[in-house]
Design a protein around this motif. Structure first.
Motif, PDB file in Angstrom:
ATOM      1  N   UNK A 534       0.836  -1.210   0.000  1.00 56.59           N
ATOM      2  CA  UNK A 534       0.000   0.000   0.000  1.00 56.59           C
ATOM      3  C   UNK A 534       0.865   1.252   0.000  1.00 56.59           C
ATOM      4  N   UNK A 535       1.991   1.213   0.743  1.00 61.66           N
ATOM      5  CA  UNK A 535       2.898   2.367   0.732  1.00 61.66           C
ATOM      6  C   UNK A 535       3.459   2.605  -0.665  1.00 61.66           C
ATOM      7  N   UNK A 536       3.678   1.496  -1.406  1.00 64.42           N
ATOM      8  CA  UNK A 536       4.236   1.608  -2.754  1.00 64.42           C
ATOM      9  C   UNK A 536       3.158   1.738  -3.821  1.00 64.42           C
ATOM     10  N   UNK A 537       1.880   1.722  -3.395  1.00 66.78           N
ATOM     11  CA  UNK A 537       0.754   1.777  -4.335  1.00 66.78           C
ATOM     12  C   UNK A 537       0.836   0.663  -5.370  1.00 66.78           C
ATOM     13  N   UNK A 538       1.243  -0.525  -4.937  1.00 69.44           N
ATOM     14  CA  UNK A 538       1.362  -1.695  -5.808  1.00 69.44           C
ATOM     15  C   UNK A 538       0.136  -2.573  -5.597  1.00 69.44           C
ATOM     16  N   UNK A 539      -0.855  -2.428  -6.486  1.00 64.22           N
ATOM     17  CA  UNK A 539      -2.128  -3.121  -6.314  1.00 64.22           C
ATOM     18  C   UNK A 539      -1.968  -4.632  -6.426  1.00 64.22           C
ATOM     19  N   UNK A 557      -9.768 -22.030  10.339  1.00 64.65           N
ATOM     20  CA  UNK A 557     -11.223 -22.209  10.362  1.00 64.65           C
ATOM     21  C   UNK A 557     -12.013 -20.953  10.609  1.00 64.65           C
ATOM     22  N   UNK A 558     -11.394 -19.787  10.441  1.00 63.62           N
ATOM     23  CA  UNK A 558     -12.111 -18.523  10.596  1.00 63.62           C
ATOM     24  C   UNK A 558     -12.678 -18.133   9.230  1.00 63.62           C
ATOM     25  N   UNK A 559     -13.793 -18.770   8.879  1.00 59.39           N
ATOM     26  CA  UNK A 559     -14.324 -18.637   7.528  1.00 59.39           C
ATOM     27  C   UNK A 559     -14.748 -17.200   7.188  1.00 59.39           C
ATOM     28  N   UNK A 560     -15.413 -16.452   8.071  1.00 61.63           N
ATOM     29  CA  UNK A 560     -15.823 -15.078   7.710  1.00 61.63           C
ATOM     30  C   UNK A 560     -14.625 -14.175   7.388  1.00 61.63           C
ATOM     31  N   UNK A 561     -13.583 -14.219   8.249  1.00 66.01           N
ATOM     32  CA  UNK A 561     -12.410 -13.399   7.980  1.00 66.01           C
ATOM     33  C   UNK A 561     -11.702 -13.849   6.698  1.00 66.01           C
ATOM     34  N   UNK A 562     -11.674 -15.162   6.493  1.00 63.61           N
ATOM     35  CA  UNK A 562     -11.039 -15.679   5.278  1.00 63.61           C
ATOM     36  C   UNK A 562     -11.755 -15.153   4.037  1.00 63.61           C
ATOM     37  N   UNK A 563     -13.084 -15.247   4.025  1.00 65.75           N
ATOM     38  CA  UNK A 563     -13.860 -14.779   2.863  1.00 65.75           C
ATOM     39  C   UNK A 563     -13.671 -13.280   2.657  1.00 65.75           C
ATOM     40  N   UNK A 564     -13.643 -12.534   3.779  1.00 62.35           N
ATOM     41  CA  UNK A 564     -13.511 -11.080   3.668  1.00 62.35           C
ATOM     42  C   UNK A 564     -12.203 -10.694   2.976  1.00 62.35           C
ATOM     43  N   UNK A 565     -11.108 -11.293   3.396  1.00 60.25           N
ATOM     44  CA  UNK A 565      -9.815 -10.975   2.784  1.00 60.25           C
ATOM     45  C   UNK A 565      -9.759 -11.447   1.332  1.00 60.25           C
ATOM     46  N   UNK A 566     -10.292 -12.613   1.047  1.00 62.22           N
ATOM     47  CA  UNK A 566     -10.257 -13.134  -0.317  1.00 62.22           C
ATOM     48  C   UNK A 566     -11.092 -12.268  -1.259  1.00 62.22           C
ATOM     49  N   UNK A 567     -12.268 -11.834  -0.809  1.00 62.17           N
ATOM     50  CA  UNK A 567     -13.082 -10.953  -1.638  1.00 62.17           C
ATOM     51  C   UNK A 567     -12.397  -9.607  -1.832  1.00 62.17           C
ATOM     52  N   UNK A 568     -11.679  -9.163  -0.789  1.00 60.89           N
ATOM     53  CA  UNK A 568     -10.902  -7.931  -0.949  1.00 60.89           C
ATOM     54  C   UNK A 568      -9.816  -8.092  -1.996  1.00 60.89           C
ATOM     55  N   UNK A 569      -9.153  -9.238  -2.007  1.00 59.79           N
ATOM     56  CA  UNK A 569      -8.126  -9.504  -3.019  1.00 59.79           C
ATOM     57  C   UNK A 569      -8.729  -9.511  -4.417  1.00 59.79           C
ATOM     58  N   UNK A 571     -11.374  -7.985  -5.431  1.00 62.44           N
ATOM     59  CA  UNK A 571     -11.753  -6.614  -5.802  1.00 62.44           C
ATOM     60  C   UNK A 571     -10.534  -5.831  -6.293  1.00 62.44           C
ATOM     61  N   UNK A 572      -9.423  -5.926  -5.532  1.00 62.77           N
ATOM     62  CA  UNK A 572      -8.204  -5.204  -5.925  1.00 62.77           C
ATOM     63  C   UNK A 572      -7.704  -5.690  -7.274  1.00 62.77           C
ATOM     64  N   UNK A 573      -7.691  -6.977  -7.466  1.00 65.20           N
ATOM     65  CA  UNK A 573      -7.143  -7.550  -8.699  1.00 65.20           C
ATOM     66  C   UNK A 573      -8.033  -7.267  -9.913  1.00 65.20           C
ATOM     67  N   UNK A 574      -9.333  -7.257  -9.695  1.00 64.28           N
ATOM     68  CA  UNK A 574     -10.217  -6.931 -10.826  1.00 64.28           C
ATOM     69  C   UNK A 574     -10.003  -5.495 -11.262  1.00 64.28           C
ATOM     70  N   UNK A 575      -9.774  -4.609 -10.291  1.00 63.02           N
ATOM     71  CA  UNK A 575      -9.579  -3.191 -10.626  1.00 63.02           C
ATOM     72  C   UNK A 575      -8.238  -2.945 -11.314  1.00 63.02           C
ATOM     73  N   UNK A 576      -7.211  -3.730 -10.960  1.00 61.50           N
ATOM     74  CA  UNK A 576      -5.897  -3.512 -11.600  1.00 61.50           C
ATOM     75  C   UNK A 576      -5.680  -4.424 -12.803  1.00 61.50           C
ATOM     76  N   UNK A 577      -6.682  -5.263 -13.104  1.00 60.31           N
ATOM     77  CA  UNK A 577      -6.584  -6.096 -14.300  1.00 60.31           C
ATOM     78  C   UNK A 577      -5.640  -7.273 -14.168  1.00 60.31           C
ATOM     79  N   UNK A 578      -5.835  -8.077 -13.112  1.00 61.26           N
ATOM     80  CA  UNK A 578      -4.997  -9.272 -12.913  1.00 61.26           C
ATOM     81  C   UNK A 578      -5.906 -10.494 -12.766  1.00 61.26           C
ATOM     82  N   UNK A 579      -6.410 -11.041 -13.892  1.00 60.42           N
ATOM     83  CA  UNK A 579      -7.385 -12.132 -13.835  1.00 60.42           C
ATOM     84  C   UNK A 579      -6.846 -13.418 -13.207  1.00 60.42           C
ATOM     85  N   UNK A 580      -5.541 -13.674 -13.351  1.00 60.73           N
ATOM     86  CA  UNK A 580      -4.995 -14.898 -12.750  1.00 60.73           C
ATOM     87  C   UNK A 580      -5.159 -14.872 -11.237  1.00 60.73           C
ATOM     88  N   UNK A 581      -4.869 -13.741 -10.607  1.00 56.91           N
ATOM     89  CA  UNK A 581      -5.053 -13.625  -9.164  1.00 56.91           C
ATOM     90  C   UNK A 581      -6.496 -13.849  -8.762  1.00 56.91           C
TER      91      UNK A 581
END
Length: 718
Positions: A534-539, A557-569, A571-581
């Motif tokens: 984030x400091x380097x603005x590297x999406x 086994x913390x499924x809610x936190x796991x889903x939250x971070x994965x959905x965040x990833x 979102x970031x990758x779709x916006x920067x155009x990284x379909x493999x991620x």
């Protein structure tokens, strides 16, 4: 004749089975009337045949198997009857070739009434090997020749004449070449010739020679020799130090004998004092010097000086390397030569018994030879040359590992590489399977090279080598190496001040920590990476860190936190155009859905990921999505369809050499079969999975028991 000598006689007769031979004047008659007179002259009239065999040293220990091997070679030669027995005893300097040959020949001395001849051919003497004519002249005089011709060919002819019909044994010690030996072979086919040499003397194969290589002592024989010289009580009272001494002598009888002699001359000295001296490579050879005795340094120097200049050059280069094994590729790389040159001069070192084979193309130094080779490099080559040698070793491993990485995982981005040296040595593999096999077979070697780069403060080389080893970690799952390598690589990236490399090391290392069952530490690494991204603005790196944090929460086994971070990833990758991620995060979301017993939702995630990864030509991760898809289909009640998908994935993993994922696929097949009620297939799949896990991940093998741990996620680096 004593009982022992009778036993030896019978042993020889058993070895040399066949027709009896008569030598010298012989009379066979039923009755004789009058006198029988023999008139002889020259050598045949010699009253006392030569008896020149060396005495067996008091330090001779065991060698039962070696003696039996020589017996077998003698029997084999006698059966062929094509020529007299010719036996070559080879091995490195100080291994006890001369003692063994002397011991063996002395057991048969009564069977050679024509004489026992011995010559030191000085194969490694400073003034050069003995000429055949020099040895022939002495042998001819010893056999009673009234005159010795000056012409070498006439000498050889007279030697064959005098030994025809005379059963002799000839020991040719320290031979240098086959050409040096051939003129000294006697003329009677019942004679026995034993040759000792540090060199292999393969040219004597054409003369029907049999070969036996003498190996160093094991620990027990070394300790027996030490005890024989310094006494049982002294060894028993300092057993640990005695064990250290024989271990540091590396099984070389000469080294053990010299160490024993040094201790015998210092009866009040604690054994620990010598053990400490031997433990230091810089003083080990000096510690094995005994006044008035031939030392290890002397014998190895004698082997070294008769090498060609190019072989000496290679010897010194290899002596500097911290590697256990050598092959033509690394030899060529550190010497700046091509493969044929390296092979030729490696063979020269093998021929001189300075290298010993460990495989079809690999060889190694005996430990004391390694110390000597390093000492020669330190005395003969300037520091800059020695430093360049190590740098060339590191660069070649980095260049080769990077080529393997680009072949095995071409879809993944490779950070730029920097090299201090050039190399035209070809790669040791030509396909994906060969590249992965090279990485896996050389994994410990790569770790040694990595440590060498770190020790020399070649920080960029260190982190780049860790980055290049990624396919090894991804496919083979050597967790201990994975984590240790990334700790070194992270320090290297920090020392180099390379922020991008630091994030790469944090992310790749954290994946290994998760896979190894250390999610808390992995989360710390990912948190550092997330902040740095984030400091380097590297999406793209931000998405990687979020994805990694999601897998950490998934593992505990913390499924809610796991889903939250994965959905965040995602979102970031779709916006920067990284379909493999995006596709890789969908795989983990599908795993969570499976864990929550929602196979339909899981199937949707896996199907989408599989299609996207195929389109992106990421074959390995597409196959991972496929095996999970098959597992979801089996859980959804479509067992046959799911099994087909999982078996297809298993075949792909097998073809690529991804052993860990073969095991994962088999485990999923076992679960699907068990869910379907096919317990026989389930047991078969599970057994195969355990066998593979036992090689790549014992923790996962234990996990398949009812009390085992939870599985790793097997997440990829993005």
């Amino acid at each position: 004749m004593g009982g022992g000598r009778v036993a030896e006689s019978e042993r020889y007769d058993n070895i040399i089975s066949g027709d009896a031979r008569l030598h010298g004047p012989t009379v066979q008659a039923g009755a004789i009337h009058g006198g029988v007179h023999f008139h002889t002259s020259g050598a045949a009239g010699l009253l006392q045949p030569p008896r020149q065999l060396l005495p067996v040293p008091s330090t001779f220990v065991n060698r039962v198997q070696d003696l039996a091997a020589l017996d077998a070679l003698l029997a084999q030669a006698s059966e062929s009857r094509s020529a007299q027995p010719l036996i070559v005893v080879t091995g490195p300097a100080g291994v006890g070739k001369t003692s063994l040959a002397s011991k063996w020949l002395r057991t048969f001395q009564d069977h050679f009434p024509g004489g026992h001849l011995y010559a030191d051919l000085r194969g490694h003497a400073a003034n050069g090997p003995a000429l055949p004519s020099e040895t022939l002249g002495r042998f001819l005089r010893d056999l009673g020749a009234p005159t010795v011709p000056s012409d070498p060919q006439e000498q050889a002819a007279l030697w064959r004449t005098l030994t025809a019909g005379r059963k002799v044994t000839v020991m040719l010690d320290n031979a240098f070449s086959a050409a040096q030996v051939r003129p000294l072979i006697p003329g009677d086919p019942s004679s026995l010739v034993v040759i000792t040499s540090r060199r292999l003397l393969t040219g004597l194969v054409m003369d029907g020679a049999g070969f036996h290589r003498v190996e160093p002592f094991d620990a027990d024989d070394s300790l027996t020799l030490l005890t024989r010289v310094i006494g049982r009580d002294r060894v028993a009272g300092q057993r640990a130090a005695a064990a250290d001494i024989v271990d540091l002598c590396s099984g070389l009888p000469l080294a053990v004998a010299l160490a024993s002699a040094r201790l015998a001359a210092r009866p009040a000295q604690p054994l620990e004092t010598l053990a400490r001296a031997l433990a230091d490579d810089s003083s080990r050879l000096t510690a094995l010097n005994v006044e008035g005795e031939i030392t290890i340094s002397h014998t190895l120097n004698a082997s070294y000086i008769v090498l060609s200049e190019q072989a000496r050059f290679l010897y010194r280069k290899l002596g500097l390397l911290p590697l256990r094994l050598f092959d033509p590729h690394i030899a060529a790389a550190v010497c700046g030569r091509d493969l044929p040159w390296a092979q030729q001069h490696l063979d020269e070192l093998r021929e001189a018994s300075l290298l010993e084979d460990t495989g079809p193309v690999t060889a190694r130094f005996h430990d004391l030879v390694r110390v000597h080779a390093r000492a020669r490099a330190e005395s003969d080559d300037p520091p800059s040359v020695r430093q360049d040698t190590l740098r060339a070793m590191c660069d070649w491993h980095l260049r080769t590992a990077t080529a393997a990485q680009q072949r095995i995982t071409p879809i993944q981005y490779t950070l730029p590489r920097t090299y201090a040296s050039s190399s035209a040595v070809p790669l040791p593999f030509d396909d994906d399977a060969g590249a992965l096999a090279w990485l896996d077979e050389r994994r410990e070697e790569l770790m040694v090279v990595l440590q060498c780069a770190a020790d020399n403060a070649w920080h960029d080389t260190a982190w780049q080598l860790v980055d290049a080893m990624w396919p090894l970690f991804l496919r083979m799952r050597h967790y201990d190496l994975w984590i240790r390598a990334h700790e070194i690589g992270l320090r290297g990236a920090e020392q180099a001040g390379n922020a991008v490399a630091q994030r790469q090391m944090l992310n790749s290392g954290a994946i290994g920590l998760v896979a190894a069952g250390q999610p808390d530490k992995a989360a710390q690494w990912y948190a550092r990476s997330l902040q740095a991204a984030r400091d380097a603005a590297d999406a793209r790196d931000e998405g990687q860190a979020l994805h990694g944090l999601g897998t950490c929460h998934q593992q505990v086994g913390d499924w809610p936190q796991a889903r939250s971070h994965l959905l965040g990833a995602i979102d970031v990758w779709q916006r920067c155009g990284y379909p493999r991620g995006v596709a890789l995060s969908r795989i983990v979301l599908g795993e969570i859905a499976l864990a929550l017993h929602n196979p339909e939702q899981a199937e949707a995630h896996f199907t989408q990921a599989y299609q996207d990864l195929l389109r992106l030509e990421d074959a390995h991760d597409a196959t991972r999505a496929l095996v999970f898809l098959g597992s979801a289909q089996a859980q959804a009640g479509r067992y046959r369809e799911g099994r087909t998908a999982m078996e297809s994935a298993l075949a792909a993993f097998t073809a690529s050499g991804a052993m860990h994922w073969q095991a994962r696929a088999l485990e999923m097949l076992a679960a699907g079969a068990e869910h379907h009620g096919d317990y026989s297939d389930a047991s078969r799949y599970r057994a195969r999975a355990v066998d593979l896990y036992a090689i790549t991940s014992p923790r996962d093998a234990r996990r398949l028991t009812p009390t085992g741990d939870s599985p790793d996620t097997g997440q990829p680096r993005l």
